[in-house]
Motif scaffolding. Sequence first.
Motif: not given
Length: 156
Positions: A108-135
């Motif tokens: 946690t002191l030397t690693g460099h990484r971000l993390q967040g929630a993913v969701g579809g276009p109407s979700s409240g996720a930090e990263l919203r994609l154009g689709v809810a599921a990936l194929t």
Amino acid sequence: MANVLLAQIKTKLDGGVLILFAGTVPRTAAEALDIANTHTELVRIGLNGTGTGLTFDTPINGVLTKAPNEIWRGTTQFEGADATQTTLTPTFYRFCAAGDTGRTASDTLTGHRLQGAVGGPSSGAELRLGVAALTAGNEQPVGDFGWRLPQASAGG
């Protein structure tokens, strides 16, 4: 102050990749993933679909955003616990520095990484994609990406 801290994060993460995963969301970005039993890597997003080389714009108003001239995308290829599925719903992302798979534990002191929630276009996720599921086999673009420093809460 936030822009100064975000500029330091930018320096550490420029050249990294954005990876989308399915499975239980870890409490922190430093935790290891259980790819064999719990988590599945869905897609590795890179510059023009190459899997590497993403950069951020200069932080403004406390937000770190993707460089506007870059095209972030990748081809969906499932690897992990649910690799045999053809469609999966992403639950979280990890933006990892170059050379980091996002799967192992990170200091946690030397690693460099971000993390967040993913969701579809109407979700409240930090990263919203154009689709809810990936194929599997489909290309997945990421048009907008922004990350803000977590806010400290005051105890009472």
